[in-house]
Design an enzyme around this catalytic site. Structure first.
Site, PDB file in Angstrom:
ATOM      1  N   GLY A  46      15.928  -8.790   9.579  1.00 19.76           N
ATOM      2  CA  GLY A  46      16.265  -7.764  10.575  1.00 19.76           C
ATOM      3  C   GLY A  46      15.679  -7.954  11.963  1.00 19.76           C
ATOM      4  CG  ASP A 102      14.561  -4.387  11.358  1.00 21.03           C
ATOM      5  OD1 ASP A 102      13.432  -4.084  10.900  1.00 21.03           O
ATOM      6  OD2 ASP A 102      15.505  -4.716  10.621  1.00 21.03           O
ATOM      7  CG  ASP A 105      13.589   3.999   6.007  1.00 20.32           C
ATOM      8  OD1 ASP A 105      14.038   4.978   6.614  1.00 20.32           O
ATOM      9  OD2 ASP A 105      13.863   3.760   4.823  1.00 20.32           O
ATOM     10  CE  LYS A 133      15.818   4.863   9.056  1.00 22.10           C
ATOM     11  NZ  LYS A 133      17.062   4.696   8.226  1.00 22.10           N
ATOM     12  CG  PHE A 154      21.660   2.988   6.479  1.00 18.99           C
ATOM     13  CD1 PHE A 154      20.491   2.759   5.766  1.00 18.99           C
ATOM     14  CD2 PHE A 154      22.465   1.903   6.811  1.00 18.99           C
ATOM     15  CE1 PHE A 154      20.124   1.470   5.389  1.00 18.99           C
ATOM     16  CE2 PHE A 154      22.113   0.611   6.443  1.00 18.99           C
ATOM     17  CZ  PHE A 154      20.943   0.398   5.722  1.00 18.99           C
ATOM     18  CB  VAL A 155      20.962   2.527  12.441  1.00 23.86           C
ATOM     19  CG1 VAL A 155      20.908   3.981  12.866  1.00 23.86           C
ATOM     20  CG2 VAL A 155      19.552   1.991  12.176  1.00 23.86           C
ATOM     21  CG  ASP A 161      21.275  -5.758   6.207  1.00 21.23           C
ATOM     22  OD1 ASP A 161      20.157  -5.308   6.524  1.00 21.23           O
ATOM     23  OD2 ASP A 161      21.613  -5.960   5.019  1.00 21.23           O
TER      24      ASP A 161
HETATM   25  P1  IMP Z   1      10.299   0.560   4.936  1.00 20.84           P
HETATM   26  O1  IMP Z   1       9.728   1.063   6.244  1.00 20.84           O
HETATM   27  O2  IMP Z   1       9.301  -0.119   4.073  1.00 20.84           O
HETATM   28  O3  IMP Z   1      11.025   1.651   4.207  1.00 20.84           O
HETATM   29  O4  IMP Z   1      11.370  -0.549   5.177  1.00 20.84           O
HETATM   30  C1  IMP Z   1      11.855  -0.854   6.378  1.00 20.84           C
HETATM   31  C2  IMP Z   1      12.920  -1.911   6.218  1.00 20.84           C
HETATM   32  O5  IMP Z   1      14.056  -1.372   5.541  1.00 20.84           O
HETATM   33  C3  IMP Z   1      13.392  -2.336   7.580  1.00 20.84           C
HETATM   34  O6  IMP Z   1      12.668  -3.447   8.038  1.00 20.84           O
HETATM   35  C4  IMP Z   1      14.847  -2.627   7.340  1.00 20.84           C
HETATM   36  O7  IMP Z   1      15.003  -3.968   6.933  1.00 20.84           O
HETATM   37  C5  IMP Z   1      15.241  -1.698   6.221  1.00 20.84           C
HETATM   38  N1  IMP Z   1      15.868  -0.466   6.759  1.00 20.84           N
HETATM   39  C6  IMP Z   1      15.332   0.765   6.807  1.00 20.84           C
HETATM   40  N2  IMP Z   1      16.170   1.654   7.360  1.00 20.84           N
HETATM   41  C7  IMP Z   1      17.268   0.960   7.719  1.00 20.84           C
HETATM   42  C8  IMP Z   1      18.504   1.319   8.371  1.00 20.84           C
HETATM   43  O8  IMP Z   1      18.768   2.465   8.769  1.00 20.84           O
HETATM   44  N3  IMP Z   1      19.383   0.309   8.544  1.00 20.84           N
HETATM   45  C9  IMP Z   1      19.151  -0.974   8.147  1.00 20.84           C
HETATM   46  N4  IMP Z   1      18.013  -1.354   7.556  1.00 20.84           N
HETATM   47  C10 IMP Z   1      17.085  -0.397   7.325  1.00 20.84           C
HETATM   48 MG    MG Z   2      13.111  -5.381   8.482  1.00 25.63          MG
END
Ligand code: IMP
Ligand code: MG
Length: 177
Positions: A46, A102, A105, A133, A154-155, A161
């Site tokens: 990403g 990128d 989340d 987010k 979800f973007v 992707d």
């Molecule tokens: P987390 O913060 O551990 O939940 O994971 C973050 C990763 O999940 C990011 O680096 C993205 O690769 C993926 N991700 C989270 N939200 C989105 C979204 O809205 N679109 C696309 N990928 C996302």
């Molecule tokens: Mg990522």
């Protein structure tokens, strides 16, 4: 093709808006890391688009490195594990690190990556994310800088992707679930 296009619900951040923020980030980083050994770390896949644009907005010497991880998170929100699938190709102890991500989340991935990299004793470590987010966070993690804060959508696009597609969109759009 109709189905593909229908999945792009609406543009939430335009190419011009991204360019403007990336440009000022580049200026900021150029001042902050002037005369310091700087290594940008991009988390694949990403983060590659963001990295490509940020390094061209910076006007000081810098190096780049990549890392790829796989996340295994169970049902318990606070536990989790990341496996390094592809590691940074050098010793980071002589660099100031800026991770370019990128999107943050739940925060689980970055929280663990930061722990792993801090253990390698870089000169400093900072996390810059294109998107944040915060409403989705399940662990305590705050990036040093977020260019845009968005609600729980979800973007896709600009590196991000759905099912490995849409990374090539030049803007950030909401995915039509
Ligand atoms: P987390 O913060 O551990 O939940 O994971 C973050 C990763 O999940 C990011 O680096 C993205 O690769 C993926 N991700 C989270 N939200 C989105 C979204 O809205 N679109 C696309 N990928 C996302
Ligand atoms: Mg990522």
């Amino acid at each position: 093709m109709t189905d593909y296009n229908n999945k792009i619900k609406r543009i939430i951040i335009s190419e011009a808006e991204i360019n403007e923020k990336v440009k000022s980030l580049g200026e900021e980083l150029s001042n902050e890391y002037k005369d310091k050994p700087l290594l940008f770390v991009s988390i694949l896949n990403g983060g590659f688009t963001f990295l490509a644009d940020v390094i061209r907005a910076v006007n000081i010497p810098c190096e780049i490195a990549f890392m790829r991880v796989k996340s295994y998170f169970g049902n318990t929100v606070s536990s989790g594990n990341v496996e390094i699938v592809m590691d940074i190709d050098r010793d980071i102890s002589s660099y100031h690190i800026v991770i370019l991500e990128d999107i943050i989340d739940t925060g689980r991935t970055l929280k663990q990556i930061v722990e792993i990299l801090k253990n390698r004793n870089p000169l400093s470590l900072k996390v810059v994310t294109l998107l944040d987010k915060p409403d989705r966070r399940v662990v305590d993690f705050v990036p040093d800088k977020a260019l845009f804060t968005i609600p729980d959508l979800f973007v896709i696009g600009y590196g991000m992707d759905f099912d490995e597609k849409f990374r090539n969109l030049p803007y950030i759009a909401e995915y039509n679930i």
